[in-house]
Design an enzyme around this catalytic site. Sequence first.
Site, short mmCIF file in Angstrom:
data_model
loop_
_atom_site.label_atom_id
_atom_site.label_comp_id
_atom_site.label_asym_id
_atom_site.label_seq_id
_atom_site.Cartn_x
_atom_site.Cartn_y
_atom_site.Cartn_z
N CYS A 2 0.84 -1.20 0.00
CA CYS A 2 0.00 0.00 0.00
C CYS A 2 0.88 1.25 0.00
O CYS A 2 1.93 1.29 0.61
CB CYS A 2 -0.94 0.07 1.19
SG CYS A 2 -2.07 -1.31 1.29
N TRP A 75 -2.49 -2.83 -1.65
CA TRP A 75 -2.13 -4.23 -1.79
C TRP A 75 -3.00 -4.96 -0.78
O TRP A 75 -2.86 -4.78 0.43
CB TRP A 75 -0.65 -4.45 -1.47
CG TRP A 75 -0.18 -5.84 -1.76
CD1 TRP A 75 0.18 -6.36 -2.97
CD2 TRP A 75 -0.03 -6.91 -0.81
NE1 TRP A 75 0.54 -7.67 -2.83
CE2 TRP A 75 0.43 -8.04 -1.53
CE3 TRP A 75 -0.24 -7.02 0.56
CZ2 TRP A 75 0.69 -9.27 -0.90
CZ3 TRP A 75 0.01 -8.24 1.17
CH2 TRP A 75 0.47 -9.35 0.44
N ASN A 99 -1.57 2.36 5.55
CA ASN A 99 -0.60 1.35 5.11
C ASN A 99 -0.18 0.59 6.36
O ASN A 99 0.32 1.20 7.30
CB ASN A 99 0.59 2.03 4.45
CG ASN A 99 1.78 1.11 4.23
OD1 ASN A 99 2.91 1.53 4.22
ND2 ASN A 99 1.53 -0.18 4.06
N GLU A 477 18.49 -16.93 -6.97
CA GLU A 477 18.05 -15.61 -7.37
C GLU A 477 17.49 -15.63 -8.80
O GLU A 477 16.45 -15.04 -9.08
CB GLU A 477 19.21 -14.61 -7.23
CG GLU A 477 18.92 -13.21 -7.68
CD GLU A 477 17.71 -12.55 -7.01
OE1 GLU A 477 17.17 -13.09 -6.03
OE2 GLU A 477 17.28 -11.50 -7.52
N LYS A 481 13.63 -14.66 -9.80
CA LYS A 481 13.34 -13.60 -10.78
C LYS A 481 12.39 -14.13 -11.84
O LYS A 481 11.42 -13.49 -12.19
CB LYS A 481 14.65 -13.17 -11.43
CG LYS A 481 14.99 -11.76 -11.54
CD LYS A 481 15.21 -10.86 -10.40
CE LYS A 481 14.36 -10.95 -9.20
NZ LYS A 481 14.92 -10.33 -8.03
N GLU A 484 8.84 -14.85 -10.41
CA GLU A 484 8.19 -13.63 -9.95
C GLU A 484 7.54 -12.84 -11.09
O GLU A 484 6.42 -12.35 -10.95
CB GLU A 484 9.26 -12.76 -9.26
CG GLU A 484 8.77 -11.53 -8.59
CD GLU A 484 9.91 -10.77 -7.89
OE1 GLU A 484 11.08 -11.02 -8.20
OE2 GLU A 484 9.60 -9.93 -7.04
N HIS A 500 19.25 -36.84 -5.71
CA HIS A 500 18.64 -37.34 -4.48
C HIS A 500 17.12 -37.17 -4.52
O HIS A 500 16.47 -37.12 -3.47
CB HIS A 500 19.26 -36.65 -3.26
CG HIS A 500 20.72 -36.94 -3.15
ND1 HIS A 500 21.22 -38.17 -2.76
CD2 HIS A 500 21.81 -36.19 -3.46
CE1 HIS A 500 22.53 -38.16 -2.81
NE2 HIS A 500 22.92 -36.96 -3.23
#
Length: 603
Positions: A2, A75, A99, A477, A481, A484, A500
């Site tokens: 927010c 949000w 917020n 990472e 990315k 997302e 494994h």
Amino acid sequence: MCGIVGYIGEKNCVDVLLDGLSSLEYRGYDSAGIAVFENGEVETVKSCGRLVNLRDKLKSDGAPISKCGIGHTRWATHGKPSDANAHPHSGSKVTIVHNGIIENYVDLKNSLQEKGVKFISDTDTEVAAKLIDYYYHNDPLAAIKSALSRIRGSFAFGILFSDIPDTIYAVRKDSPLIVAEGDGESFIASDIPAVLKYTRKYYLIEENEVAVLTKRGIRFCDFDGETIEKEMQTATWDISAAEKGGYRHFMLKEIYEQPKAIKDTVSPRIIDGKIVFDGIKDGEFKGISQIHIVACGTAMHAGMVGKYAIESLARIPVNVDIASEFRYRDPIFGKNDYLIIISQSGETADTLAALRLARSRGVKTIAVVNVVGSSIARGADHVIYTWAGPEIAVASTKAYSVQLSVMYMLAARIAFENNAIDNSKYTEFCSEILKLPEAVSQTLAQQENCQRLASIYQNAHSLFFIGRGMDYAVSMEGSLKLKEISYIHSEAYAAGELKHGTISLIVEGMPVIAVATQRQLVEKTVSNIKEVKARGANVLLACREGENGVGEADELIELPDMPDIFMPSLAVIPLQLFAYYMAVLRGCDVDKPRNLAKSVTVE
Ligand code: M6R
């Protein structure tokens, strides 16, 4: 999570609020709304969805004419995105934007309902509005004080009282809020970019302080009305830093800003072959027995690289923790432990809580933060700022790169102060790290290759990233990315761990992105590449130019040569570009991926 704004001045308030909200939309984009004084009355307009819907509504229905008001971009936390749940929320005389999270909103709601108060939304914010309203009997400070004494949780509120025209009240606790001063105008905002177009002068507001914005200017006071003097801050960010500057997306712009961001973060700190952090005295890190690195998401991935760097250079054990886990697992601290907190925003709720936990246990803390004056920056014993400038895209790129640079510098400084490296190795490290911005620039030349690779893999349903050591950390990472922003499932695996269990998922044509930059591990990763290739995988390999084993891969991303410790900074570049182009080709909203917000100020 927010964004809130507020304005009072001579300009058209609706335009200023919409402007501010567009800069804050990265904080959430489930709905947007404004409440402004028009002819002494509060007019509220809100709309579900992106800010553009609110703009359209204001255009079609006619925008109120006003010089004072508040705005919000949401949000969703409590209640789905809808017009009813959109902010601002009101009681009979009180209208607020919020917020944060009111943790005890159910109890508060029940107690207000017992007194006959009616609710029309599912939000915790409406409860706060109606609670302030309940206590409001012509004394705004008393009403705010009484309401806040019952509220548990985090908040930044902008508040209007309908019978006090052209006045904004603002308070905060554990959610960011700045109060800015322009020429004959004042603002509140969740973040500096929202006001940069108008002013660079701002104040930080603390818990138990109230900002009162009127035509006469800004007054800070406590709940009893006693004036509080505050020091004005000046934002160093340039307005262009918060604009796209010709790039199609903020993410691409920020990827390209990485060489400069690294240079700005590293160069001023390398002085006479030594690493100098402002305010951190020589010998600060001497005698550390254990280090805890705590962060979330991408910042945590930077921490993983930091662990490898510190352990290999300084030979001091490092634990890396996800902040939301760390804060609730009663961590064990030793006498000479040190905690490193990493956060771009400096406002991530779990990270802030982890910092406070460590401090309450007497552990020394250092915060690696991008936003100057943020809660985490102010809450730690020491702060090392990363100078990336504002990062607007939800997907973090340049912040990660500068966090890595600080991790390397911390590793070398800790190593030196604990006699794990000698003077000549320290000096050599300092001269090598200065070459990093140029090597990152060279790596950006992989852009077209990454675009081409994305066009090959764009229809993949699932991908694997594999690597060992630091390459595993970078793989994490790269995978984050991709997930997302392109919404493709992917997993990062320590290359040696695949067999494994996970290797059973490798089928004909499955894309596997392998990262192999750590010299003593390349051969091992190449063996793992062979294993997945034997099961039909299509392998894309990121490694140094001319590396042994490149022939095993179907596709190649070549990286410049630097010492192993710095290779994560190079390897991540093509992974960022690959994720970016995958998202673009799949028609995703790159800068504002679904369900996300830039700054996670709730648990
Ligand atoms: O502001 P912070 O660095 O504390 O944020 C932590 C994470 O929320 C953040 O890195 C997130 O994972 C990014 N959106 C990833 O790109």
